[in-house]
Design an enzyme around this catalytic site. Structure first.
Site, PDB file in Angstrom:
ATOM      1  N   CYS A  97       0.860  -1.173   0.000  1.00 24.68           N
ATOM      2  CA  CYS A  97       0.000   0.000   0.000  1.00 24.68           C
ATOM      3  C   CYS A  97       0.900   1.228   0.000  1.00 24.68           C
ATOM      4  O   CYS A  97       1.660   1.436   0.945  1.00 24.68           O
ATOM      5  CB  CYS A  97      -0.920  -0.007   1.224  1.00 24.68           C
ATOM      6  SG  CYS A  97      -2.020   1.427   1.297  1.00 24.68           S
ATOM      7  N   GLU A 135      -4.171   1.466  -5.473  1.00 24.45           N
ATOM      8  CA  GLU A 135      -3.231   0.441  -5.897  1.00 24.45           C
ATOM      9  C   GLU A 135      -3.134   0.477  -7.416  1.00 24.45           C
ATOM     10  O   GLU A 135      -4.072   0.885  -8.098  1.00 24.45           O
ATOM     11  CB  GLU A 135      -3.664  -0.932  -5.407  1.00 24.45           C
ATOM     12  CG  GLU A 135      -2.601  -2.007  -5.574  1.00 24.45           C
ATOM     13  CD  GLU A 135      -1.275  -1.631  -4.946  1.00 24.45           C
ATOM     14  OE1 GLU A 135      -0.408  -1.123  -5.696  1.00 24.45           O
ATOM     15  OE2 GLU A 135      -1.115  -1.814  -3.726  1.00 24.45           O
TER      16      GLU A 135
END
Length: 247
Positions: free
Chosen positions: A2, A103
Site C-alpha cells: 500500500c 493500488e
C-alpha cells in the site's frame, strides 16, 4: 503493498469509531503519500489516543535515517521476526484510519491506478506499527508502517499484496500490547471476504503527490500510462521542520 491512501471522513466520525480521548480536527486528505504524516490510534495506560506519525518506519537502532530504506509496509507473515519490526510488534501496535487506498495494476503497457474502498462505504481500520527514533541531540520523531498480507481473490486481480484490515471487535486486543502477546496478536491478521472491497479505475493524476483533491477518486475509463525513462524522485513531504501537520 500500500503506497497511497486517503482519509476524508469527518473527524467526529473517526473519533466515534476508534474511541480516542483527543478531539483533533483535520481536513480531508485524498492522496496521502510516504514521508507524510498519517493519523494513528494507539493505546496507553488503558486509554486510546490519537497521534500523528511520519509514514515510513525508522527503528530506534538506526544510526542514520537518510541512508535507511523507507519502510512504509511490513509483511504480516514475518513482521514478528524481522529486526526492523519485531519490537514494534511487541510494544508499538497501532491502527491507521483510512477511507480507502490506491493500488496500481501492472500491465505490459504500464500501470493503471485504482481507488479501493469498502463496498458498504464504511471507514477502514488498517493494522499498523510505529516506532520512535531519537537523534543525537535528543530530538524524537514517531514513524509508522502499514501491515500487508497476500491479496484475497478480488484484490489479486490488481496486486498480489493488500493492507491488513481490522474489524472493530479486534481493536482492543490489537492495541493492548501490555496484555496481548505477539503470538496472539498475529492471529488477528486475517484476510477479508472477497466482497468486502470494491475497486474502480481512476485518473493517473493520483501519481503526482501534489494532487490532493476529490476528483482523484472519480471513476474513469482505464488510462494506462507507459513508464517514463527518468530519474526516480522521492515523494514530497520529508523536508521542513519535522513538525507533523495534516494540512
Amino acid at each position: 503493498m500500500c503506497g497511497r491512501f486517503s482519509l476524508t471522513a469527518n473527524p467526529e466520525d473517526v473519533r466515534a469509531l476508534f474511541g480516542y480521548i483527543e478531539q483533533p480536527n483535520f481536513p480531508p486528505r485524498y492522496n496521502i503519500a510516504p514521508t507524510q504524516p498519517i493519523a494513528t490510534v494507539r493505546q496507553e495506560h488503558g486509554q486510546r489516543h490519537f497521534a500523528l506519525v511520519r509514514w515510513g518506519l525508522v527503528p530506534a537502532w538506526v544510526k542514520d535515517p537518510a541512508s535507511f530504506t523507507l519502510l512504509i509496509n511490513a509483511r504480516a507473515e514475518t513482521a514478528a521476526e524481522k529486526p526492523s519490526f519485531r519490537v514494534s510488534m511487541r510494544h508499538h501496535r497501532c491502527i491507521v484510519p483510512a477511507s480507502g487506498f490506491y493500488e496500481w495494476r501492472r500491465t505490459p503497457d504500464g500501470k493503471q491506478p485504482f481507488w479501493i474502498t469498502p463496498a458498504d462505504g464504511s471507514l477502514m481500520a488498517l493494522a499498523g506499527l510505529w516506532a520512535t527514533w531519537s537523534d543525537a541531540d535528543g530530538g524524537d520523531i514517531d514513524t509508522g508502517a502499514l501491515l500487508t498480507m497476500e491479496s484475497n481473490r478480488m484484490m489479486s486481480e490488481i496486486h498480489h499484496r493488500m493492507p491488513v484490515f481490522l474489524p472493530p471487535g479486534t481493536f482492543d486486543d490489537w492495541l493492548d500490547v501490555g496484555n496481548v502477546p505477539v503470538r496472539e496478536a498475529v492471529k488477528l491478521l486475517k484476510p477479508v471476504p472477497d466482497d468486502y472491497l470494491t475497486a474502480v479505475p481512476v485518473s493517473t493524476r493520483v501519481n503526482k503527490v501534489a494532487n490532493d483533491d476529490a476528483d482523484l477518486q472519480a471513476a474513469v475509463e482505464e488510462q494506462i500510462v507507459k513508464p517514463a525513462v527518468s530519474k526516480k524522485q522521492k515523494p514530497s513531504g520529508a523536508g521542513g521542520s519535522g513538525q507533523l501537520d495534516l494540512f
